[in-house]
Design a protein around this motif. Structure first.
Motif, mmCIF file in Angstrom:
data_model
loop_
_atom_site.group_PDB
_atom_site.id
_atom_site.type_symbol
_atom_site.label_atom_id
_atom_site.label_comp_id
_atom_site.label_asym_id
_atom_site.label_seq_id
_atom_site.Cartn_x
_atom_site.Cartn_y
_atom_site.Cartn_z
ATOM 1 N N CYS A 1 4.301 8.235 -9.664
ATOM 2 C CA CYS A 1 4.673 7.024 -8.929
ATOM 3 C C CYS A 1 3.740 6.800 -7.742
ATOM 4 C CB CYS A 1 6.117 7.123 -8.464
ATOM 5 S SG CYS A 1 6.690 5.726 -7.496
ATOM 6 N N ILE A 2 3.431 7.872 -7.023
ATOM 7 C CA ILE A 2 2.518 7.753 -5.881
ATOM 8 C C ILE A 2 1.123 7.368 -6.349
ATOM 9 C CG2 ILE A 2 1.388 9.073 -4.062
ATOM 10 C CD1 ILE A 2 4.004 10.594 -3.694
ATOM 11 N N ASP A 3 0.675 7.916 -7.478
ATOM 12 C CA ASP A 3 -0.648 7.574 -8.011
ATOM 13 C C ASP A 3 -0.743 6.101 -8.396
ATOM 14 O OD1 ASP A 3 -1.410 10.165 -7.657
ATOM 15 O OD2 ASP A 3 -1.135 10.759 -9.766
ATOM 16 N N VAL A 4 0.333 5.565 -8.975
ATOM 17 C CA VAL A 4 0.284 4.204 -9.520
ATOM 18 C C VAL A 4 0.630 3.156 -8.464
ATOM 19 C CG1 VAL A 4 1.294 2.633 -11.226
ATOM 20 C CG2 VAL A 4 0.798 5.004 -11.852
ATOM 21 N N PHE A 5 1.691 3.383 -7.684
ATOM 22 C CA PHE A 5 2.161 2.366 -6.748
ATOM 23 C C PHE A 5 1.916 2.704 -5.280
ATOM 24 C CE2 PHE A 5 4.957 1.738 -10.489
ATOM 25 C CZ PHE A 5 4.648 0.414 -10.750
ATOM 26 N N ASN A 6 1.709 3.982 -4.977
ATOM 27 C CA ASN A 6 1.524 4.427 -3.591
ATOM 28 C C ASN A 6 2.586 3.841 -2.678
ATOM 29 O OD1 ASN A 6 0.318 5.817 -1.474
ATOM 30 N ND2 ASN A 6 -1.087 4.128 -0.981
ATOM 31 N N PRO A 7 3.873 4.113 -2.935
ATOM 32 C CA PRO A 7 4.942 3.518 -2.116
ATOM 33 C C PRO A 7 4.975 4.115 -0.723
ATOM 34 C CG PRO A 7 5.840 5.124 -3.633
ATOM 35 C CD PRO A 7 4.389 5.011 -3.965
ATOM 36 N N LEU A 8 5.722 3.450 0.157
ATOM 37 C CA LEU A 8 5.859 3.931 1.524
ATOM 38 C C LEU A 8 6.501 5.310 1.540
ATOM 39 C CD1 LEU A 8 7.096 0.701 3.312
ATOM 40 C CD2 LEU A 8 4.802 1.671 3.330
ATOM 41 N N LYS A 9 6.056 6.154 2.484
ATOM 42 C CA LYS A 9 6.556 7.526 2.564
ATOM 43 C C LYS A 9 7.604 7.639 3.658
ATOM 44 C CE LYS A 9 2.225 9.482 0.887
ATOM 45 N NZ LYS A 9 1.650 8.180 0.573
ATOM 46 N N VAL A 10 8.496 8.626 3.520
ATOM 47 C CA VAL A 10 9.547 8.859 4.501
ATOM 48 C C VAL A 10 8.960 9.565 5.717
ATOM 49 C CG1 VAL A 10 11.772 9.965 4.898
ATOM 50 C CG2 VAL A 10 11.229 9.021 2.651
ATOM 51 N N GLN A 11 9.440 9.204 6.910
ATOM 52 C CA GLN A 11 8.970 9.873 8.126
ATOM 53 C C GLN A 11 9.311 11.355 8.089
ATOM 54 O OE1 GLN A 11 7.177 8.539 10.604
ATOM 55 N NE2 GLN A 11 7.063 6.651 9.429
#
Length: 486
Positions: free
Chosen positions: A314-324
């Motif tokens: 998921c991070i590779d494809v969409f790079n979503p926001l990360k949790v603090q």
């Protein structure tokens, strides 16, 4: 005008137990009042009490806000209404005469319930039975309510999300049959499209070692343009035999006005990062093809179970926001120092080993550390919604691991139901999201207050101690366990 005792007009109720009383108001134009059974007289069973349905709904909503609202009642003696429904002892608090519920809406709802019961019991084909039911509206209501109300009722029965949707559902149930000659290598054409003949099977990959089927409707991608949460989870109980041991059924859901709805269904032979990357790329390509961009997917929160392969893909494809992560790093610095010393050397060694594992894996690996925390998340904090949907498949099946055709058929039904429900939530002001329980609302408010207090304290304080974090954990634990007493 003085009220004259009269005989009640009974109609079927939703639960089909005690009937509902309908009364054409003489005080307010274009208004039909409805009363449901409440109780019988304590000493005389010939005395019955009925309460206004609209007033009761208002009272229930007011109770959630901590207020009280009266409910209008009428009294029946020996089957005769002796209380004026327009002017009961407790006045109507439902806005009777001023609300937007018209006579046609009230009558159409009850007529729909009554006719659905008759249609189930009849042996007629659903289209003919429903057409006959609509034709019977005129005979049923014209003499008392007039042609204008009859025409309005017919319009409401032929459109909207009540009568017409039940007609479609009953037609599908009556015409359901097992699709013959359907195999993984040759999926039947009727299973490749939705109920509206929109392409549904988007990825049909039978390459050696991969074998993946991905189902979603392009029109359903509209709900991802403003999605704030995407929930992902797999299931190994209800996947078909072709995708069993140790393969899985995998679904993606999103939140629409507080309700969780599925939008993608997949059956996977592999569960490694390449397989998940292939799945997410299929969704990415569809979004780019339809909209030219990814909507809100890179900016929303993605929730997973402990699935490092899916998270990485998921991070590779969409790079979503990360949790603090700053609070977790402070916690890590004090974790080893806070472990008590036990009299048993073996216990001390085991605790030290656990702390090293926790700090080395959960707090040091960037992929794991950036996604597991839920501090500040005001939406869903688990994938329980998705797991509940998977468990709901059990009620539609005779057992685990259904046939490929049956499972795809369930996907089609779920997609069709979701489409109309989401459309109603977005466009119909009368379609309200499922309400939360009062105790859940209270608990969430207390949790958010505690999170805001800790955040403000952390931002204003030069140094946050380990004891501050432990006190915060104690408070939110008390809220979760003892919310009834707080």
């Amino acid at each position: 005008m003085e009220f004259v005792p009269c005989a009640p007009i009974y109609v079927v109720s939703i639960h089909r137990q005690h009937p509902v009383i309908q009364y054409k108001s003489k005080r307010w134009d274009d208004t039909v009042l409805e009363f449901r059974y409440k109780s019988a007289g304590p000493k005389n069973s010939n005395i019955l009490f009925y309460q206004c349905i609209a007033c009761k709904n208002v009272a229930n909503q007011s109770r959630l806000g901590g207020e009280k609202s009266g409910v209008a009642h009428i009294k029946l003696v020996n089957g005769v209404i002796v209380t004026d429904p327009d002017n009961p002892n407790t006045p109507h608090n439902c806005g009777a005469g001023n609300n937007t519920t018209t006579t046609a809406e009230v009558l159409a709802k009850r007529y729909m319930l009554e006719e659905r019961t008759k249609i189930r019991e009849s042996r007629k084909r659903p289209p003919a039975a429903f057409d006959e039911a609509i034709d019977g509206v005129e005979e049923h209501y014209k003499a008392e309510y007039g042609q204008a109300v009859v025409d309005d009722i017919k319009v409401k029965l032929n459109s909207g999300y009540g009568f017409s949707s039940k007609r479609r559902a009953l037609t599908e149930n009556r015409s359901f049959h097992i699709v013959k000659n359907n195999t993984l290598d040759n999926i039947h054409e009727s299973l490749r499209v939705t109920k509206d003949n929109e392409p549904f099977l988007q990825t049909y990959d039978l390459s050696l070692g991969r074998k993946m089927l991905i189902f979603f409707a392009i029109s359903d991608l509209d709900m991802l343009l403003e999605a704030e949460f995407v929930l992902c989870d797999g299931n190994q109980k209800y996947n078909p035999p072709e995708f069993h041991k140790p393969r899985q059924l995998y679904t993606l859901h999103t939140i629409i006005k507080g309700e969780c709805h599925p939008f993608l269904f997949a059956m996977m032979k592999k569960v490694d990062q390449d397989a998940y990357r292939h799945l997410f790329n299929s969704l990415r390509q569809a979004m780019v093809t339809r909209f030219g961009h990814l909507g809100n997917l890179p900016h929303c929160t993605w929730l997973f179970d402990f699935e490092p392969a899916a998270m990485g893909a998921c991070i590779d494809v969409f790079n979503p926001l990360k949790v603090q992560e700053h609070l977790r790093l402070l916690f890590a610095q004090d974790l080893l120092r806070a472990v008590p010393i036990y009299t048993s050397p073996m216990t001390n060694a085991q605790m030290q080993e656990f702390c090293k594992y926790f700090t080395g894996y959960w707090l040091s690996m960037p992929l794991i550390r950036d996604v597991w925390g839920q501090f500040g998340n005001s939406g869903p904090r688990t994938t329980n919604y998705v797991e509940g949907w998977h468990n709901g498949l059990h009620s539609r099946m005779n057992g685990r691991h259904p046939s490929l055709a049956k499972l795809i058929g369930l996907f089609q039904i779920s997609q069709n139901t979701t489409k109309f429900r989401v459309r109603a939530l977005r466009t119909d002001p009368l379609a309200l999201p499922k309400p939360q329980k009062a105790e859940v609302i209270c608990r969430n408010i207390l949790l958010h207050n505690q999170m805001n207090m800790l955040y403000q304290y952390f931002m204003s304080s030069e140094q946050t101690s380990f004891q501050d974090i432990m006190n915060y954990l104690d408070r939110i634990t008390a809220i979760g366990v003892l919310s009834q007493q707080l």
